[in-house]
Design an enzyme around this catalytic site. Structure first.
Site, short mmCIF file in Angstrom:
data_model
loop_
_atom_site.label_atom_id
_atom_site.label_comp_id
_atom_site.label_asym_id
_atom_site.label_seq_id
_atom_site.Cartn_x
_atom_site.Cartn_y
_atom_site.Cartn_z
N SER A 1 0.85 -1.20 0.00
CA SER A 1 0.00 0.00 0.00
C SER A 1 0.88 1.24 0.00
O SER A 1 2.00 1.21 0.53
CB SER A 1 -0.88 0.01 1.26
OG SER A 1 -1.50 1.26 1.43
N TYR B 1 -1.40 0.41 10.49
CA TYR B 1 -1.53 -0.21 9.16
C TYR B 1 -0.31 0.12 8.30
O TYR B 1 0.27 -0.74 7.64
CB TYR B 1 -2.82 0.30 8.50
CG TYR B 1 -3.08 -0.21 7.10
CD1 TYR B 1 -3.54 -1.50 6.88
CD2 TYR B 1 -2.87 0.62 5.99
CE1 TYR B 1 -3.80 -1.96 5.59
CE2 TYR B 1 -3.12 0.17 4.70
CZ TYR B 1 -3.59 -1.12 4.51
OH TYR B 1 -3.84 -1.56 3.22
N1 LIG Z 1 -8.87 -1.09 -0.37
C1 LIG Z 1 -7.82 -0.29 -0.31
O1 LIG Z 1 -7.95 0.97 -0.25
C2 LIG Z 1 -6.43 -0.84 -0.32
C3 LIG Z 1 -5.36 0.05 -0.58
C4 LIG Z 1 -4.05 -0.44 -0.57
C5 LIG Z 1 -3.83 -1.78 -0.32
N2 LIG Z 1 -4.88 -2.62 -0.07
C6 LIG Z 1 -4.56 -4.01 0.25
O2 LIG Z 1 -5.11 -4.85 -0.74
C7 LIG Z 1 -5.42 -6.14 -0.16
C8 LIG Z 1 -6.83 -6.52 -0.54
O3 LIG Z 1 -7.73 -5.57 0.00
P1 LIG Z 1 -9.19 -5.32 -0.61
O4 LIG Z 1 -9.30 -3.84 -0.82
O5 LIG Z 1 -9.45 -6.22 -1.75
O6 LIG Z 1 -10.09 -5.62 0.65
P2 LIG Z 1 -11.05 -6.85 1.02
O7 LIG Z 1 -12.00 -7.11 -0.09
O8 LIG Z 1 -11.58 -6.51 2.37
O9 LIG Z 1 -10.04 -8.08 1.13
C9 LIG Z 1 -9.31 -8.38 2.28
C10 LIG Z 1 -9.06 -9.87 2.28
O10 LIG Z 1 -8.23 -10.22 3.38
C11 LIG Z 1 -8.78 -11.40 3.96
N3 LIG Z 1 -8.35 -11.59 5.33
C12 LIG Z 1 -8.34 -10.69 6.35
N4 LIG Z 1 -7.90 -11.29 7.48
C13 LIG Z 1 -7.61 -12.59 7.16
C14 LIG Z 1 -7.13 -13.70 7.89
N5 LIG Z 1 -6.82 -13.63 9.20
N6 LIG Z 1 -6.96 -14.88 7.24
C15 LIG Z 1 -7.27 -15.00 5.92
N7 LIG Z 1 -7.75 -13.98 5.17
C16 LIG Z 1 -7.92 -12.78 5.79
C17 LIG Z 1 -10.28 -11.20 3.84
O11 LIG Z 1 -10.93 -12.42 4.07
P3 LIG Z 1 -12.41 -12.53 4.75
O12 LIG Z 1 -13.38 -12.47 3.61
O13 LIG Z 1 -12.38 -13.85 5.43
O14 LIG Z 1 -12.53 -11.37 5.71
C18 LIG Z 1 -10.33 -10.71 2.39
O15 LIG Z 1 -10.24 -11.79 1.51
C19 LIG Z 1 -5.16 -6.00 1.33
O16 LIG Z 1 -3.88 -6.50 1.65
C20 LIG Z 1 -5.18 -4.49 1.55
O17 LIG Z 1 -4.40 -4.11 2.68
C21 LIG Z 1 -6.17 -2.19 -0.08
#
Ligand SMILES: NC(=O)c1ccc[n+]([C@@H]2O[C@H](COP(=O)([O-])OP(=O)(O)OC[C@H]3O[C@@H](n4cnc5c(N)ncnc54)[C@H](OP(=O)(O)O)[C@@H]3O)[C@@H](O)[C@H]2O)c1
Length: 253
Positions: free
Chosen positions: A146, A159
């Site tokens: 990120s 974070y």
């Molecule tokens: N959205 C943003 O603004 C943003 C920006 C920069 C980077 N990112 C990064 O991109 C990645 C994906 O995020 P996203 O935006 O697609 O959000 P998201 O849809 O909320 O995805 C997060 C994922 O992490 C999984 N997860 C969380 N805790 C876990 C655990 N203990 N064991 C296994 N799985 C777990 C969730 O699974 P469950 O369905 O089981 O909860 C979900 O599949 C993350 O690493 C996030 O930090 C996001």
């Protein structure tokens, strides 16, 4: 193995319900990714995502259990996945949690949950995966970092610290794998409208999972080691990195 046109044929996603990951795999499925494994905790949502990917063109989508914080299970899970599938062209590390900054900065256990999922779990599962990719002699590991890790902000430093650790580790891993046929791509999105950020005010240059997916697919095809999404964040963060502390400290977005 990629096909004769260089298209990714087999994909493993850790964090298989991530909106960014699923948007990426949907694009790969439209481009002939045949076999997909979605690993995660929520079986019902994983199954529904699997059905969606099959409609998008994937010929086979399997669902397996994965808990990022169950470190002791990671090596065995990776061994089982490779003995079943033999090889993967692309592995996406997409699990992550945003945490709650106000709570996390005052409660060590809550802060450690964020560090455990975003940083320690990625190291724990990333090393055995790197070993498998190295043994097969090809493949890409895409890791969702990120912009928050580029310089940890007052408003989001737990974070940010977790992503800074992850980012540094996978940059080093990428360098260690040069010459092995394995590519590690560190992706640095800005604010993305997904389940993770729902209800939060959008930051400047906010984007969508679909646009991040386009940047990831392009980055992998080009052999990039770092992907900023959107690309404008690269010069923006370069400037932000050098802002004087008293000004930087006040940044909320
Ligand atoms: N959205 C943003 O603004 C943003 C920006 C920069 C980077 N990112 C990064 O991109 C990645 C994906 O995020 P996203 O935006 O697609 O959000 P998201 O849809 O909320 O995805 C997060 C994922 O992490 C999984 N997860 C969380 N805790 C876990 C655990 N203990 N064991 C296994 N799985 C777990 C969730 O699974 P469950 O369905 O089981 O909860 C979900 O599949 C993350 O690493 C996030 O930090 C996001």
């Amino acid at each position: 193995m990629k096909d004769a046109f260089g298209a990714v044929q087999s994909v493993l996603v850790l964090g298989g319900t991530s909106e960014i990951a699923l948007a990426t795999v949907r694009k790969l499925s439209q481009r002939r990714a045949h076999t997909v494994v979605l690993a995660g905790r929520d079986t019902a949502r994983l199954s529904s995502a699997a059905a969606d990917l099959q409609r998008a063109g994937a010929s086979r989508v399997d669902v397996v259990g994965f808990d990022a914080t169950d470190f002791a299970s990671h090596q065995q899970l990776v061994d089982e996945l490779w003995s079943r599938q033999h090889e993967f062209d692309l592995v996406l590390l997409a699990f992550g949690v945003l945490g709650e900054q106000e709570r996390d900065e005052q409660d060590a256990a809550s802060a450690l949950e964020v560090i455990d999922v975003n940083f320690r779990a990625a190291v724990s599962v990333g090393i055995p995966i790197a070993q498998k990719l190295k043994a097969q002699g090809h493949g890409s590991m895409v890791v969702l970092s990120s912009v928050a890790g580029e310089r940890a902000r007052r408003a989001n430093f737990v974070y940010g610290a977790s992503k800074a650790g992850l980012d540094a580790f996978f940059q080093g891993l990428a360098d260690s794998l040069v010459g092995t046929g394995v590519q590690v791509v560190v992706v640095r999105p800005g604010f993305v409208h997904t389940r993770m950020t729902a209800g939060r005010p959008a930051a400047p240059f906010a984007t969508t999972a679909d646009k991040v997916a386009d940047d990831i697919v392009r980055g992998v095809a080009r052999g990039s080691t770092t992907v900023w999404s959107p690309g404008i964040l690269r010069p923006v963060m370069s400037a932000v990195r050098h802002l004087p502390r008293p000004i930087f400290r006040k940044m909320r977005a």
